[in-house]
Write a protein that holds these residues in place. Structure first.
Motif, PDB file in Angstrom:
ATOM      1  N   ALA A  85     -53.479   1.218  -2.419  1.00 11.74           N
ATOM      2  CA  ALA A  85     -54.309   0.339  -3.236  1.00 11.74           C
ATOM      3  C   ALA A  85     -53.385  -0.615  -3.995  1.00 11.74           C
ATOM      4  CB  ALA A  85     -55.141   1.159  -4.208  1.00 11.74           C
ATOM      5  N   PRO A  86     -53.782  -1.875  -4.116  1.00  8.93           N
ATOM      6  CA  PRO A  86     -52.933  -2.840  -4.812  1.00  8.93           C
ATOM      7  C   PRO A  86     -52.696  -2.456  -6.269  1.00  8.93           C
ATOM      8  CG  PRO A  86     -54.694  -3.945  -3.622  1.00  8.93           C
ATOM      9  CD  PRO A  86     -54.995  -2.486  -3.584  1.00  8.93           C
ATOM     10  N   ALA A  87     -51.488  -2.733  -6.725  1.00  8.86           N
ATOM     11  CA  ALA A  87     -51.119  -2.528  -8.133  1.00  8.86           C
ATOM     12  C   ALA A  87     -50.116  -3.605  -8.498  1.00  8.86           C
ATOM     13  CB  ALA A  87     -50.514  -1.145  -8.333  1.00  8.86           C
ATOM     14  N   GLY A  88     -50.391  -4.313  -9.567  1.00  8.19           N
ATOM     15  CA  GLY A  88     -49.468  -5.345 -10.037  1.00  8.19           C
ATOM     16  C   GLY A  88     -49.208  -6.438  -9.022  1.00  8.19           C
ATOM     17  N   GLY A  89     -50.196  -6.765  -8.204  1.00  8.05           N
ATOM     18  CA  GLY A  89     -50.065  -7.844  -7.235  1.00  8.05           C
ATOM     19  C   GLY A  89     -49.420  -7.449  -5.920  1.00  8.05           C
ATOM     20  N   SER A  90     -49.071  -6.158  -5.776  1.00  3.97           N
ATOM     21  CA  SER A  90     -48.470  -5.743  -4.511  1.00  3.97           C
ATOM     22  C   SER A  90     -49.133  -4.467  -3.999  1.00  3.97           C
ATOM     23  CB  SER A  90     -46.961  -5.536  -4.663  1.00  3.97           C
ATOM     24  OG  SER A  90     -46.687  -4.418  -5.469  1.00  3.97           O
ATOM     25  N   ALA A  91     -48.968  -4.249  -2.712  1.00  2.00           N
ATOM     26  CA  ALA A  91     -49.428  -3.030  -2.049  1.00  2.00           C
ATOM     27  C   ALA A  91     -48.256  -2.523  -1.229  1.00  2.00           C
ATOM     28  CB  ALA A  91     -50.632  -3.317  -1.161  1.00  2.00           C
ATOM     29  N   GLU A  92     -48.311  -1.256  -0.860  1.00  2.00           N
ATOM     30  CA  GLU A  92     -47.210  -0.672  -0.105  1.00  2.00           C
ATOM     31  C   GLU A  92     -47.711  -0.092   1.211  1.00  2.00           C
ATOM     32  OE1 GLU A  92     -43.487   2.419  -0.763  1.00  2.00           O
ATOM     33  OE2 GLU A  92     -44.827   1.985  -2.442  1.00  2.00           O
ATOM     34  N   ILE A  93     -46.938  -0.322   2.251  1.00  2.00           N
ATOM     35  CA  ILE A  93     -47.211   0.252   3.557  1.00  2.00           C
ATOM     36  C   ILE A  93     -46.480   1.583   3.649  1.00  2.00           C
ATOM     37  CG2 ILE A  93     -46.689   0.030   6.017  1.00  2.00           C
ATOM     38  CD1 ILE A  93     -47.252  -2.957   5.735  1.00  2.00           C
ATOM     39  N   LYS A  94     -47.209   2.585   4.116  1.00  2.00           N
ATOM     40  CA  LYS A  94     -46.636   3.916   4.302  1.00  2.00           C
ATOM     41  C   LYS A  94     -47.119   4.479   5.631  1.00  2.00           C
ATOM     42  CE  LYS A  94     -46.471   5.196  -0.544  1.00  2.00           C
ATOM     43  NZ  LYS A  94     -45.467   6.193  -0.846  1.00  2.00           N
ATOM     44  N   ARG A  95     -46.402   5.452   6.123  1.00  2.00           N
ATOM     45  CA  ARG A  95     -46.823   6.275   7.250  1.00  2.00           C
ATOM     46  C   ARG A  95     -47.083   5.500   8.540  1.00  2.00           C
ATOM     47  NH1 ARG A  95     -44.999   8.682   3.533  1.00  2.00           N
ATOM     48  NH2 ARG A  95     -46.089  10.285   2.350  1.00  2.00           N
ATOM     49  N   LEU A  96     -46.343   4.419   8.771  1.00  2.00           N
ATOM     50  CA  LEU A  96     -46.479   3.723  10.053  1.00  2.00           C
ATOM     51  C   LEU A  96     -45.938   4.631  11.136  1.00  2.00           C
ATOM     52  CD1 LEU A  96     -47.093   1.343  11.886  1.00  2.00           C
ATOM     53  CD2 LEU A  96     -44.885   0.362  11.246  1.00  2.00           C
ATOM     54  N   TRP A  97     -46.782   4.937  12.106  1.00  2.00           N
ATOM     55  CA  TRP A  97     -46.395   5.844  13.186  1.00  2.00           C
ATOM     56  C   TRP A  97     -47.126   5.455  14.455  1.00  2.00           C
ATOM     57  CZ3 TRP A  97     -42.719   9.194  14.147  1.00  2.00           C
ATOM     58  CH2 TRP A  97     -42.867  10.110  15.192  1.00  2.00           C
ATOM     59  N   THR A  98     -46.395   5.457  15.543  1.00  2.00           N
ATOM     60  CA  THR A  98     -46.976   5.257  16.864  1.00  2.00           C
ATOM     61  C   THR A  98     -46.692   6.501  17.689  1.00  2.00           C
ATOM     62  OG1 THR A  98     -46.588   2.872  16.753  1.00  2.00           O
ATOM     63  CG2 THR A  98     -46.974   3.806  18.927  1.00  2.00           C
ATOM     64  N   ASP A  99     -47.693   6.970  18.394  1.00  2.00           N
ATOM     65  CA  ASP A  99     -47.514   8.089  19.304  1.00  2.00           C
ATOM     66  C   ASP A  99     -46.326   7.767  20.212  1.00  2.00           C
ATOM     67  OD1 ASP A  99     -47.642   9.932  21.389  1.00  2.00           O
ATOM     68  OD2 ASP A  99     -49.746   9.555  21.841  1.00  2.00           O
ATOM     69  N   PRO A 100     -45.305   8.625  20.254  1.00  2.00           N
ATOM     70  CA  PRO A 100     -44.114   8.327  21.062  1.00  2.00           C
ATOM     71  C   PRO A 100     -44.424   8.004  22.523  1.00  2.00           C
ATOM     72  CG  PRO A 100     -43.662  10.175  19.624  1.00  2.00           C
ATOM     73  CD  PRO A 100     -45.146   9.872  19.491  1.00  2.00           C
ATOM     74  N   ALA A 101     -45.452   8.598  23.084  1.00  3.69           N
ATOM     75  CA  ALA A 101     -45.810   8.317  24.479  1.00  3.69           C
ATOM     76  C   ALA A 101     -46.375   6.915  24.657  1.00  3.69           C
ATOM     77  CB  ALA A 101     -46.834   9.347  24.970  1.00  3.69           C
ATOM     78  N   ARG A 102     -46.723   6.245  23.569  1.00  4.93           N
ATOM     79  CA  ARG A 102     -47.342   4.918  23.644  1.00  4.93           C
ATOM     80  C   ARG A 102     -46.454   3.826  23.038  1.00  4.93           C
ATOM     81  NH1 ARG A 102     -53.044   5.353  24.467  1.00  4.93           N
ATOM     82  NH2 ARG A 102     -53.691   7.518  24.580  1.00  4.93           N
ATOM     83  N   ARG A 103     -45.222   4.146  22.740  1.00  2.00           N
ATOM     84  CA  ARG A 103     -44.330   3.161  22.129  1.00  2.00           C
ATOM     85  C   ARG A 103     -43.943   2.081  23.123  1.00  2.00           C
ATOM     86  NH1 ARG A 103     -40.929   7.219  18.267  1.00  2.00           N
ATOM     87  NH2 ARG A 103     -42.661   7.515  16.812  1.00  2.00           N
ATOM     88  N   GLY A 104     -43.582   0.920  22.572  1.00  3.52           N
ATOM     89  CA  GLY A 104     -43.164  -0.193  23.411  1.00  3.52           C
ATOM     90  C   GLY A 104     -44.316  -1.047  23.902  1.00  3.52           C
ATOM     91  N   ARG A 105     -45.501  -0.820  23.381  1.00  6.32           N
ATOM     92  CA  ARG A 105     -46.693  -1.560  23.815  1.00  6.32           C
ATOM     93  C   ARG A 105     -47.226  -2.508  22.735  1.00  6.32           C
ATOM     94  NH1 ARG A 105     -49.901   3.496  26.625  1.00  6.32           N
ATOM     95  NH2 ARG A 105     -48.170   4.136  27.930  1.00  6.32           N
ATOM     96  N   GLY A 106     -46.512  -2.616  21.622  1.00  9.60           N
ATOM     97  CA  GLY A 106     -46.937  -3.527  20.562  1.00  9.60           C
ATOM     98  C   GLY A 106     -47.877  -2.917  19.543  1.00  9.60           C
ATOM     99  N   ILE A 107     -48.060  -1.620  19.575  1.00 10.29           N
ATOM    100  CA  ILE A 107     -49.005  -0.962  18.672  1.00 10.29           C
ATOM    101  C   ILE A 107     -48.584  -1.122  17.219  1.00 10.29           C
ATOM    102  CG2 ILE A 107     -49.932   1.299  17.996  1.00 10.29           C
ATOM    103  CD1 ILE A 107     -49.784   1.985  21.060  1.00 10.29           C
ATOM    104  N   ALA A 108     -47.320  -0.855  16.912  1.00 13.44           N
ATOM    105  CA  ALA A 108     -46.845  -0.984  15.530  1.00 13.44           C
ATOM    106  C   ALA A 108     -46.967  -2.425  15.045  1.00 13.44           C
ATOM    107  CB  ALA A 108     -45.408  -0.485  15.413  1.00 13.44           C
ATOM    108  N   SER A 109     -46.703  -3.386  15.915  1.00 17.53           N
ATOM    109  CA  SER A 109     -46.837  -4.799  15.532  1.00 17.53           C
ATOM    110  C   SER A 109     -48.275  -5.145  15.189  1.00 17.53           C
ATOM    111  CB  SER A 109     -46.339  -5.702  16.657  1.00 17.53           C
ATOM    112  OG  SER A 109     -44.960  -5.512  16.861  1.00 17.53           O
ATOM    113  N   VAL A 110     -49.210  -4.630  15.980  1.00 14.71           N
ATOM    114  CA  VAL A 110     -50.629  -4.869  15.692  1.00 14.71           C
ATOM    115  C   VAL A 110     -50.994  -4.267  14.335  1.00 14.71           C
ATOM    116  CG1 VAL A 110     -52.990  -4.269  16.405  1.00 14.71           C
ATOM    117  CG2 VAL A 110     -51.343  -5.075  18.097  1.00 14.71           C
TER     118      VAL A 110
END
Length: 167
Positions: A85-110
């Motif tokens: 949730a935003p606080a003080g004008g910023s938000a934080e990204i956490k827990r970015l994870w892609t299933d290892p079997a599906r990596r290299g397909r642009g999922i994290a970028s999306v």
């Protein structure tokens, strides 16, 4: 590659996480991998630190004030990302994870694009994140996505802190 990937925005608890089991599985893999990389491998989720087990056991409560993005590829959950949730004008990204079997397909970028767009829609000025310094491919992905290394806000020495202006 990423044309077959969708990112569904799900919120807790106002809008129930549609796939809590899929999210729990992704979070479990994320935390087990992270503990192993930190040199503290655990054999299963029951041995994770309590704060991480709480995310896995009840993501609706753990992320009640946050936004959870789940990437879906071919009808299956392929990755996740949490935006605080935003606080003080910023938000934080956490827990970015892609299933290892599906990596290299642009999922994290999306997921990153959707997270930044979500923050922009919510009036957030800056999105920030921290990443372990050994995750060099993740750091490169973040830099390609417009994040820049900045002064650390976290006392843990092995973290790289990054920001992305949203405006």
């Amino acid at each position: 590659m990423s044309e077959h990937i969708t990112a569904a925005v799900v919120r807790s608890p106002g809008r129930l996480v549609r796939e809590p089991d899929a999210l729990a599985a992704l979070l479990t893999a994320y935390h087990l991998c992270t503990e192993e990389e930190k040199g503290s491998p655990v054999t299963d989720a029951t041995r994770l630190p309590p704060r991480y087990r709480a995310e896995i056991d009840d993501p609706r409560t753990a992320f009640a004030d946050d936004t959870v993005l789940i990437a879906v590829e071919g009808g299956a959950a392929a990755g996740c990302l949490v935006v605080t949730a935003p606080a003080g004008g910023s938000a934080e990204i956490k827990r970015l994870w892609t299933d290892p079997a599906r990596r290299g397909r642009g999922i994290a970028s999306v997921l990153l694009r959707e997270a930044v767009a979500h923050c922009a829609d919510g009036g957030v000025a800056t999105v920030r994140l921290s990443v372990w310094n050994w995750r060099t491919s993740a750091i490169a992905l973040y830099e390609r996505s417009g994040f820049r290394i900045c002064a650390s806000w976290d006392p843990r020495g092995d973290l790289v802190c990054m920001e992305h202006p949203v405006a």
